[in-house]
Design a protein around this motif. Structure first.
Motif, PDB file in Angstrom:
ATOM      1  N   LEU A 140       0.863  -1.194  -0.062  1.00 26.88           N
ATOM      2  CA  LEU A 140       0.037  -0.082   0.028  1.00 26.88           C
ATOM      3  C   LEU A 140       0.724   1.272  -0.013  1.00 26.88           C
ATOM      4  CD1 LEU A 140      -2.779  -0.701   2.637  1.00 26.88           C
ATOM      5  CD2 LEU A 140      -3.062  -0.809  -0.028  1.00 26.88           C
ATOM      6  N   ALA A 141       1.764   1.413   0.943  1.00 25.28           N
ATOM      7  CA  ALA A 141       2.643   2.436   0.971  1.00 25.28           C
ATOM      8  C   ALA A 141       3.722   2.700  -0.292  1.00 25.28           C
ATOM      9  CB  ALA A 141       3.842   2.141   2.126  1.00 25.28           C
ATOM     10  N   LYS A 142       4.016   1.542  -0.963  1.00 25.85           N
ATOM     11  CA  LYS A 142       4.839   1.631  -2.375  1.00 25.85           C
ATOM     12  C   LYS A 142       3.632   2.358  -3.479  1.00 25.85           C
ATOM     13  CE  LYS A 142       7.542  -0.709  -5.416  1.00 25.85           C
ATOM     14  NZ  LYS A 142       8.412  -2.159  -5.760  1.00 25.85           N
ATOM     15  N   ALA A 143       2.508   2.110  -2.996  1.00 28.15           N
ATOM     16  CA  ALA A 143       1.478   2.616  -4.283  1.00 28.15           C
ATOM     17  C   ALA A 143       1.151   3.904  -3.997  1.00 28.15           C
ATOM     18  CB  ALA A 143       0.271   1.371  -4.330  1.00 28.15           C
ATOM     19  N   GLY A 144       1.435   4.398  -2.660  1.00 28.98           N
ATOM     20  CA  GLY A 144       1.169   5.913  -2.665  1.00 28.98           C
ATOM     21  C   GLY A 144      -0.012   5.982  -1.389  1.00 28.98           C
ATOM     22  N   VAL A 145      -0.254   4.841  -1.100  1.00 25.64           N
ATOM     23  CA  VAL A 145      -1.765   4.890   0.100  1.00 25.64           C
ATOM     24  C   VAL A 145      -1.058   5.119   1.320  1.00 25.64           C
ATOM     25  CG1 VAL A 145      -3.304   3.596   1.021  1.00 25.64           C
ATOM     26  CG2 VAL A 145      -2.812   3.240  -1.492  1.00 25.64           C
ATOM     27  N   GLU A 146      -1.722   6.021   2.038  1.00 28.25           N
ATOM     28  CA  GLU A 146      -1.360   6.540   3.508  1.00 28.25           C
ATOM     29  C   GLU A 146      -1.507   5.229   4.442  1.00 28.25           C
ATOM     30  OE1 GLU A 146      -1.650  10.560   6.179  1.00 28.25           O
ATOM     31  OE2 GLU A 146      -3.279   9.740   5.095  1.00 28.25           O
ATOM     32  N   VAL A 147      -0.541   4.752   5.051  1.00 31.83           N
ATOM     33  CA  VAL A 147      -0.560   3.631   5.843  1.00 31.83           C
ATOM     34  C   VAL A 147      -0.055   3.919   7.485  1.00 31.83           C
ATOM     35  CG1 VAL A 147       0.235   1.288   6.159  1.00 31.83           C
ATOM     36  CG2 VAL A 147      -0.171   2.158   3.911  1.00 31.83           C
ATOM     37  N   TRP A 148      -0.658   3.493   8.278  1.00 35.58           N
ATOM     38  CA  TRP A 148       0.014   3.279   9.680  1.00 35.58           C
ATOM     39  C   TRP A 148       0.060   1.854   9.938  1.00 35.58           C
ATOM     40  CZ3 TRP A 148      -3.663   6.809   8.328  1.00 35.58           C
ATOM     41  CH2 TRP A 148      -3.334   8.268   8.444  1.00 35.58           C
ATOM     42  N   PHE A 149       1.256   1.555  10.238  1.00 37.59           N
ATOM     43  CA  PHE A 149       1.687  -0.012  10.312  1.00 37.59           C
ATOM     44  C   PHE A 149       2.158   0.083  11.989  1.00 37.59           C
ATOM     45  CE2 PHE A 149       4.639  -3.587  10.751  1.00 37.59           C
ATOM     46  CZ  PHE A 149       3.729  -4.659  10.252  1.00 37.59           C
ATOM     47  N   ARG A 150       1.634  -1.042  12.601  1.00 39.32           N
ATOM     48  CA  ARG A 150       2.204  -1.406  13.935  1.00 39.32           C
ATOM     49  C   ARG A 150       2.483  -2.956  14.290  1.00 39.32           C
ATOM     50  NH1 ARG A 150       0.840   1.501  19.164  1.00 39.32           N
ATOM     51  NH2 ARG A 150       0.851   0.119  20.861  1.00 39.32           N
ATOM     52  N   GLU A 151       3.295  -3.275  14.911  1.00 41.65           N
ATOM     53  CA  GLU A 151       3.753  -4.479  15.198  1.00 41.65           C
ATOM     54  C   GLU A 151       3.919  -4.907  16.702  1.00 41.65           C
ATOM     55  OE1 GLU A 151       6.829  -8.077  14.608  1.00 41.65           O
ATOM     56  OE2 GLU A 151       6.301  -6.907  12.673  1.00 41.65           O
ATOM     57  N   GLU A 152       3.012  -5.679  17.392  1.00 39.35           N
ATOM     58  CA  GLU A 152       2.982  -5.700  18.509  1.00 39.35           C
ATOM     59  C   GLU A 152       3.978  -6.799  19.288  1.00 39.35           C
ATOM     60  OE1 GLU A 152       1.486  -3.605  20.414  1.00 39.35           O
ATOM     61  OE2 GLU A 152      -0.018  -2.650  19.045  1.00 39.35           O
ATOM     62  N   PRO A 153       5.008  -6.622  19.758  1.00 39.35           N
ATOM     63  CA  PRO A 153       6.282  -7.497  19.937  1.00 39.35           C
ATOM     64  C   PRO A 153       5.892  -8.710  20.827  1.00 39.35           C
ATOM     65  CG  PRO A 153       6.580  -5.415  20.963  1.00 39.35           C
ATOM     66  CD  PRO A 153       5.316  -5.200  20.187  1.00 39.35           C
ATOM     67  N   GLN A 154       4.957  -8.560  21.872  1.00 38.61           N
ATOM     68  CA  GLN A 154       4.716  -9.572  22.686  1.00 38.61           C
ATOM     69  C   GLN A 154       3.210 -10.013  22.844  1.00 38.61           C
ATOM     70  OE1 GLN A 154       6.413 -11.223  25.488  1.00 38.61           O
ATOM     71  NE2 GLN A 154       8.182 -10.246  24.322  1.00 38.61           N
ATOM     72  N   LEU A 155       2.631  -9.662  21.395  1.00 43.77           N
ATOM     73  CA  LEU A 155       1.273 -10.397  21.204  1.00 43.77           C
ATOM     74  C   LEU A 155       1.041 -11.529  20.337  1.00 43.77           C
ATOM     75  CD1 LEU A 155      -0.730  -7.067  21.595  1.00 43.77           C
ATOM     76  CD2 LEU A 155       0.080  -8.436  23.410  1.00 43.77           C
ATOM     77  N   VAL A 156      -0.070 -12.223  20.745  1.00 42.36           N
ATOM     78  CA  VAL A 156      -0.220 -13.235  19.894  1.00 42.36           C
ATOM     79  C   VAL A 156      -1.731 -13.095  19.121  1.00 42.36           C
ATOM     80  CG1 VAL A 156       0.668 -14.849  21.387  1.00 42.36           C
ATOM     81  CG2 VAL A 156      -1.691 -14.355  21.710  1.00 42.36           C
ATOM     82  N   HIS A 157      -2.030 -13.820  18.171  1.00 40.55           N
ATOM     83  CA  HIS A 157      -3.405 -13.970  17.107  1.00 40.55           C
ATOM     84  C   HIS A 157      -4.524 -13.708  18.153  1.00 40.55           C
ATOM     85  CE1 HIS A 157      -5.499 -13.851  13.703  1.00 40.55           C
ATOM     86  NE2 HIS A 157      -6.524 -14.574  14.301  1.00 40.55           N
ATOM     87  N   ALA A 158      -5.202 -12.998  17.986  1.00 37.84           N
ATOM     88  CA  ALA A 158      -6.819 -12.966  18.907  1.00 37.84           C
ATOM     89  C   ALA A 158      -6.408 -12.069  19.918  1.00 37.84           C
ATOM     90  CB  ALA A 158      -7.374 -14.258  19.213  1.00 37.84           C
ATOM     91  N   TRP A 159      -5.489 -11.089  20.333  1.00 33.50           N
ATOM     92  CA  TRP A 159      -4.998 -10.561  21.275  1.00 33.50           C
ATOM     93  C   TRP A 159      -6.021  -9.492  21.676  1.00 33.50           C
ATOM     94  CZ3 TRP A 159      -5.079  -5.428  20.527  1.00 33.50           C
ATOM     95  CH2 TRP A 159      -4.543  -4.746  19.478  1.00 33.50           C
ATOM     96  N   LEU A 160      -7.194  -8.968  20.829  1.00 34.64           N
ATOM     97  CA  LEU A 160      -8.123  -7.980  20.962  1.00 34.64           C
ATOM     98  C   LEU A 160      -8.753  -8.373  22.339  1.00 34.64           C
ATOM     99  CD1 LEU A 160      -9.966  -7.090  17.819  1.00 34.64           C
ATOM    100  CD2 LEU A 160      -8.638  -5.807  19.204  1.00 34.64           C
ATOM    101  N   ARG A 161      -8.911  -9.680  22.743  1.00 33.48           N
ATOM    102  CA  ARG A 161      -9.693 -10.452  23.854  1.00 33.48           C
ATOM    103  C   ARG A 161      -8.864  -9.998  25.180  1.00 33.48           C
ATOM    104  NH1 ARG A 161     -13.705 -12.068  21.329  1.00 33.48           N
ATOM    105  NH2 ARG A 161     -13.563 -13.326  19.458  1.00 33.48           N
ATOM    106  N   ALA A 162      -7.553  -9.907  24.941  1.00 29.24           N
ATOM    107  CA  ALA A 162      -6.599  -9.654  26.258  1.00 29.24           C
ATOM    108  C   ALA A 162      -6.528  -8.370  26.703  1.00 29.24           C
ATOM    109  CB  ALA A 162      -5.382 -10.256  25.977  1.00 29.24           C
ATOM    110  N   ARG A 163      -7.299  -7.336  25.944  1.00 26.53           N
ATOM    111  CA  ARG A 163      -7.102  -5.905  25.962  1.00 26.53           C
ATOM    112  C   ARG A 163      -7.392  -5.428  27.599  1.00 26.53           C
ATOM    113  NH1 ARG A 163     -11.910  -7.179  24.310  1.00 26.53           N
ATOM    114  NH2 ARG A 163     -13.977  -5.964  25.000  1.00 26.53           N
ATOM    115  N   HIS A 164      -7.978  -6.314  28.415  1.00 21.20           N
ATOM    116  CA  HIS A 164      -8.152  -5.586  29.727  1.00 21.20           C
ATOM    117  C   HIS A 164      -7.356  -6.491  30.866  1.00 21.20           C
ATOM    118  CE1 HIS A 164     -11.588  -3.141  28.789  1.00 21.20           C
ATOM    119  NE2 HIS A 164     -12.169  -4.120  28.202  1.00 21.20           N
TER     120      HIS A 164
END
Length: 302
Positions: free
Chosen positions: A256-280
């Motif tokens: 996306l970035a190479k194509a000129g689309v504005e992108v925000w990217f974030r990688e969570e270094p200590q998280l696993v798949h489905a971490w949304l449920r762990a937000r609390h």
């Protein structure tokens, strides 16, 4: 092969709870059992809804079940369209109920969650078709839309943005893709490095793809296969380090970035798949969820 494992205490506690509800070989169980386990797991992490927020269930076009969230304070007329995860096989309006409520409340925006048809009873393109019908219904009404999806829902959200571009539909203000599955090759990069990651294994991804039966190389089903990434909506993409899907998000953000689309990217270094449920219960997940909410809010206010 040794299982890669994070070290954050909160996420380890989260994984232990998940293991107690959802066995590692869950995909070998009958579909009805998988859905029962998943619903019980999701309910375990439910939180009270934000004060003053109301919900209403409604059918779009008299056939597609949706749930509408309206926070007490509305600050934008843009609508958030949420597409739940679950490998296209499990998940429902209930599984992501609290997550949707919290995002809507943070953004001060109405949110609509879609109860799209699931595999294997309904194969591709039933899932994207249901979501696209809801999207078109909202766009026709003149509302701006922010697409949000986690995992399989992230795939659907990215695919909807591509479908909208194909049909020259305007009005998508942004896309928020949370550990999305986007059509990676299953044999290299994070699919190999995180083959046995906790929470989701590469073999699980293969199972879900087999259940869906989407055509390989179709850009709506596999957004990484798109011939062009230009003129797609701005995107916020977040991935978990300990996740075989990690590189799908990495590579999509780069394209996306190479194509000129504005992108925000974030990688969570200590998280696993489905971490949304762990937000609390996990500090990393709490911060990651806040970033998701801030992205949705930013796109909705633009």
């Amino acid at each position: 092969m040794q299982q890669p494992m994070p070290t954050e205490t909160g996420i380890l506690q989260f994984l232990a709870i998940c293991d107690s509800f959802y066995p590692a070989d869950a995909v070998a169980a009958p579909i009805s059992q998988q859905r029962q386990w998943y619903d019980a797991l999701c309910a375990r992490f439910d939180q009270p809804l934000p004060e003053g927020l109301t919900t209403e269930d409604a059918l779009v076009l008299d056939k597609i079940a949706t749930r509408h969230y309206r926070p007490q304070a509305i600050r934008t007329q843009t609508v958030l369209l949420y597409l739940h995860g679950g490998g296209f096989v499990v998940g429902s309006l209930e599984s992501h109920h609290a997550i949707c409520a919290e995002i809507a409340d943070f953004a001060g925006a109405e949110l609509i969650s879609v109860d799209y048809r699931l595999a294997p009873e309904y194969r591709w393109p039933a899932q994207t078709d249901d979501c696209f019908e809801v999207l078109k219904h909202l766009l026709v009404s003149g509302r701006q839309i922010v697409l949000i999806g986690d995992s399989a829902g992230g795939n659907l959200a990215a695919g909807l943005a591509i479908r909208a571009r194909q049909q020259r539909l305007l009005g998508i203000a942004g896309q928020v893709l949370i550990y999305p599955t986007l059509g990676g090759d299953l044999v290299s990069g994070s699919y190999s490095e995180m083959e046995n990651a906790p929470g989701l294994r590469t073999s699980d991804v293969a199972y879900y793809r087999t259940s869906l039966k989407a055509p390989p190389g179709d850009p709506v089903a596999e957004p990484l296969a798109a011939a062009s990434f230009a003129e797609l909506p701005p995107a916020f993409i977040t991935v978990a380090h300990f996740d075989p899907l990690r590189d799908d998000g990495r590579h999509y953000a780069a394209k996306l970035a190479k194509a000129g689309v504005e992108v925000w990217f974030r990688e969570e270094p200590q998280l696993v798949h489905a971490w949304l449920r762990a937000r609390h219960m996990s500090e990393g997940a709490r911060l990651g969820f806040r970033a998701v909410c801030e992205a949705a809010s930013r796109f909705a206010a633009a």
